[in-house]
Structure formats: structure tokens, C-alpha cells
Design a protein around this motif. Structure first.
Motif, mmCIF file in Angstrom:
data_model
loop_
_atom_site.group_PDB
_atom_site.id
_atom_site.type_symbol
_atom_site.label_atom_id
_atom_site.label_comp_id
_atom_site.label_asym_id
_atom_site.label_seq_id
_atom_site.Cartn_x
_atom_site.Cartn_y
_atom_site.Cartn_z
ATOM 1 N N CYS A 1 -27.203 -28.410 84.045
ATOM 2 C CA CYS A 1 -26.359 -29.021 85.081
ATOM 3 C C CYS A 1 -25.082 -29.603 84.476
ATOM 4 O O CYS A 1 -24.027 -29.608 85.133
ATOM 5 C CB CYS A 1 -27.138 -30.103 85.827
ATOM 6 S SG CYS A 1 -28.352 -29.424 86.996
ATOM 7 N N ASN A 2 -25.156 -30.100 83.235
ATOM 8 C CA ASN A 2 -23.948 -30.573 82.549
ATOM 9 C C ASN A 2 -22.916 -29.450 82.469
ATOM 10 O O ASN A 2 -21.724 -29.669 82.708
ATOM 11 C CB ASN A 2 -24.282 -31.038 81.129
ATOM 12 C CG ASN A 2 -24.929 -32.405 81.101
ATOM 13 O OD1 ASN A 2 -24.911 -33.136 82.090
ATOM 14 N ND2 ASN A 2 -25.509 -32.757 79.966
ATOM 15 N N ILE A 3 -23.386 -28.253 82.125
ATOM 16 C CA ILE A 3 -22.487 -27.102 81.977
ATOM 17 C C ILE A 3 -21.921 -26.679 83.331
ATOM 18 O O ILE A 3 -20.708 -26.494 83.484
ATOM 19 C CB ILE A 3 -23.225 -25.916 81.318
ATOM 20 C CG1 ILE A 3 -23.646 -26.285 79.897
ATOM 21 C CG2 ILE A 3 -22.350 -24.661 81.324
ATOM 22 C CD1 ILE A 3 -24.555 -25.260 79.238
ATOM 23 N N ASN B 1 -25.996 -30.877 72.025
ATOM 24 C CA ASN B 1 -27.408 -31.078 72.375
ATOM 25 C C ASN B 1 -28.214 -29.792 72.150
ATOM 26 O O ASN B 1 -28.633 -29.131 73.104
ATOM 27 C CB ASN B 1 -27.535 -31.516 73.845
ATOM 28 C CG ASN B 1 -26.865 -32.837 74.124
ATOM 29 O OD1 ASN B 1 -27.155 -33.840 73.480
ATOM 30 N ND2 ASN B 1 -25.959 -32.857 75.086
ATOM 31 N N PRO B 2 -28.429 -29.404 70.896
ATOM 32 C CA PRO B 2 -29.191 -28.173 70.628
ATOM 33 C C PRO B 2 -30.623 -28.272 71.138
ATOM 34 O O PRO B 2 -31.168 -29.370 71.267
ATOM 35 C CB PRO B 2 -29.157 -28.067 69.098
ATOM 36 C CG PRO B 2 -28.937 -29.471 68.623
ATOM 37 C CD PRO B 2 -28.055 -30.109 69.659
ATOM 38 N N GLY B 3 -31.209 -27.119 71.446
ATOM 39 C CA GLY B 3 -32.588 -27.121 71.949
ATOM 40 C C GLY B 3 -32.727 -27.848 73.266
ATOM 41 O O GLY B 3 -33.751 -28.489 73.529
ATOM 42 N N TYR B 4 -31.677 -27.752 74.114
ATOM 43 C CA TYR B 4 -31.660 -28.384 75.443
ATOM 44 C C TYR B 4 -31.818 -29.905 75.377
ATOM 45 O O TYR B 4 -32.352 -30.538 76.284
ATOM 46 C CB TYR B 4 -32.734 -27.766 76.352
ATOM 47 C CG TYR B 4 -32.557 -26.288 76.490
ATOM 48 C CD1 TYR B 4 -31.548 -25.759 77.278
ATOM 49 C CD2 TYR B 4 -33.365 -25.402 75.776
ATOM 50 C CE1 TYR B 4 -31.342 -24.392 77.365
ATOM 51 C CE2 TYR B 4 -33.168 -24.031 75.862
ATOM 52 C CZ TYR B 4 -32.160 -23.532 76.655
ATOM 53 O OH TYR B 4 -31.960 -22.178 76.729
ATOM 54 N N GLY C 1 -34.462 -36.486 74.642
ATOM 55 C CA GLY C 1 -35.214 -36.724 75.878
ATOM 56 C C GLY C 1 -34.611 -36.083 77.105
ATOM 57 O O GLY C 1 -34.979 -36.425 78.243
ATOM 58 N N MET C 2 -33.683 -35.129 76.912
ATOM 59 C CA MET C 2 -33.083 -34.433 78.049
ATOM 60 C C MET C 2 -34.035 -33.371 78.591
ATOM 61 O O MET C 2 -34.893 -32.863 77.869
ATOM 62 C CB MET C 2 -31.779 -33.737 77.634
ATOM 63 C CG MET C 2 -30.642 -34.658 77.307
ATOM 64 S SD MET C 2 -29.166 -33.726 76.776
ATOM 65 C CE MET C 2 -28.691 -32.934 78.320
#
Length: 260
Positions: A76-78, A60-63, A68-69
Motif C-alpha cells: 500500500c505504501n507503493i 524495508n526488505p522482506g516486506y 513488524g510491517m
């Protein structure tokens, strides 16, 4: 003639406090805010943080902007994965259900906007002030940081130095090394010629190579004091780049590398 100076942020102007020990801060936040009896395995957590950061950035580059993240969801995933790996090593009942994990990750995300988790490099304020007042340069930021950057820089009394800030959230999710975020900065710089913009960063792949490919000037900044470490760093640089890359080992030295 240089008219605009752009900077990367993390490990260029500022760094995580306590020597960049992210997991140490995670552990302290959890004990102070969530569970006073929880102790994170610092070495394991730092290792897993680097691992899961790399994976998340690839997926998911660029957050995750294009999906739509939010940056909070991304981080929080990390954090959730780092904590889950730590919990696997502990005996006894699981202290964190999914709800508590989510709560913990959000607390950590919000905490990291505070000044105490960040430190400015020596001479940071002096150099930025010199560039603006003495040399009349326009100053900008090109960073892969999330939108918390504005609050963090403001808390560190740095935001007012900059005329513009380019990060993925205000560049349609584009992140370094994409030329899109660099071109967005160029459009805001007021420069007419690429050679009038100089970019400063600590990463060859993310900062220097994309900047030079657009014919911007650039300086690779590595905060090293030990002379042997400086020599080792220069030795490790690819031979075909050694004569084409300008390096500085402190912000103060940076001033000597800029030809106004």
C-alpha cells in the motif's frame, strides 16, 4: 544427480497478465471498484511503480518483516505513492483524500490474488508434471513474493505441484539473494548434497549467483522467442560468467538443460 528442483515464480513460472502492465490493471481496478471516472496515466504510473518498488525494497526488505510491517502495508505504501504522483499531474480538485487512497490501495492488494491478473507461461503445467511424475523430482519454490502467493498459485492450479514454498514471510523475513532463504529450501528439499538441488530463476543477482555460491546447480531462465533477442541477451552477459551459467529460453528448453 538432481533430486530437487526449485523455482522462482514471477517471470519464471507466471507473469502479470496483459504483458506485465501493472498500471493498466491498477487503472481498471480503480474505475471498476472505486471511481468510474478516474483514468491513470499508464506510462507514468508504470515508471513510478518501478521507482517506488525499488525504494521500498531497499528501505524495508522482506516486506518490512523485521519492523513488524505486513505485506499489505508494504504494498500500500507503493500504490499510494504511485497514485499521489499521478494526481499531481491532474487539474481540478483532488479526487482522493488519504482515506480514499488507503481504501484504493487495499482493494488493489486484494484484487491481485485473483486468477485474471496472472498468466502461466506456456508448458508450465506440462513441465512441472513431467518433473514430478516422470523424473520423480521433489519441487519447491524460492521466491521473494508475499504470502498471497499461496492463494495465487492455488487459483492457477499450480500449488499442488510443490512440496514446499520458501518466501520471506515463512523465512523470518529473509529474501533473495540472502543465503538464508536458499538454505531453508535446502533443508526442506531432502537433499544430502548441494549438487542435488537445481534452482531455476530469471534474475542473475537474485537467483543464479546466490544459488551457485552455495554450490547448488542453477539455470537462468529468460522467456525469449526472438532469436536476435536471445543473441543480444547472451552478448550482454558478463564475460567471466558466460562459460559458467546455464541458460534456457523457455520452460520446455529447461528440461533439456537438466541432467538427471
Amino acid at each position: 544427480m538432481i533430486k530437487c528442483l526449485t523455482f522462482d515464480v514471477t517471470n519464471t513460472l507466471i507473469h502479470v497478465a496483459s504483458g506485465g502492465n501493472v498500471a493498466l490493471h491498477y487503472s481498471n481496478i480503480i474505475r471498476n471498484k472505486i471511481d468510474p471516472n478516474f483514468y491513470l496515466d499508464i506510462e507514468l504510473a508504470n515508471k513510478n511503480f518501478r521507482k517506488f518498488f525499488k525504494i521500498e525494497n531497499e528501505i524495508n526488505p522482506g516486506y518490512g518483516f523485521s519492523k513488524g510491517m505486513s505485506s499489505q502495508d508494504w504494498w500500500c505504501n507503493i500504490v499510494n505513492k504511485v497514485l499521489k504522483e499521478d494526481l499531481k499531474t491532474k487539474s481540478g480538485p483532488n479526487r482522493f483524500d488519504s482515506q480514499k487512497l488507503d481504501c484504493t490501495s487495499k482493494v488493489i492488494y486484494e484484487e491481485f490474488t485473483k486468477k485474471k491478473y496472472w498468466q502461466k507461461y506456456s508448458d508450465c503445467d506440462f513441465i512441472l508434471d513431467e518433473c514430478r511424475r516422470k523424473y520423480g523430482l521433489k519441487l519447491g519454490i524460492i521466491s521473494n513474493f508475499d504470502e498471497r502467493l499461496f492463494e495465487i498459485l492455488n487459483n492457477l492450479s499450480l500449488l499442488s505441484y510443490f512440496d514446499f514454498v520458501c518466501i520471506p514471510s515463512n523465512c523470518n523475513g529473509s529474501a533473495k539473494p540472502s543465503e538464508i532463504i536458499f538454505l531453508e529450501a535446502f533443508s526442506k528439499s531432502g537433499c544430502q548434497n548441494p549438487h542435488e538441488l537445481l534452482h531455476v530463476g530469471d534474475n542473475l543477482q537474485l537467483d543464479i549467483l546466490p544459488a551457485t555460491s552455495l554450490k547448488f546447480k542453477s539455470v537462468l531462465l529468460k522467456h525469449l522467442r526472438d532469436e536476435e533477442k536471445k543473441k543480444d541477451f547472451l552478448k550482454e552477459m558478463p564475460d567471466h560468467l558466460k562459460n559458467h551459467i546455464t541458460c534456457a529460453f523457455s520452460l520446455k528448453e529447461l528440461l533439456l538443460k537438466i541432467h538427471y
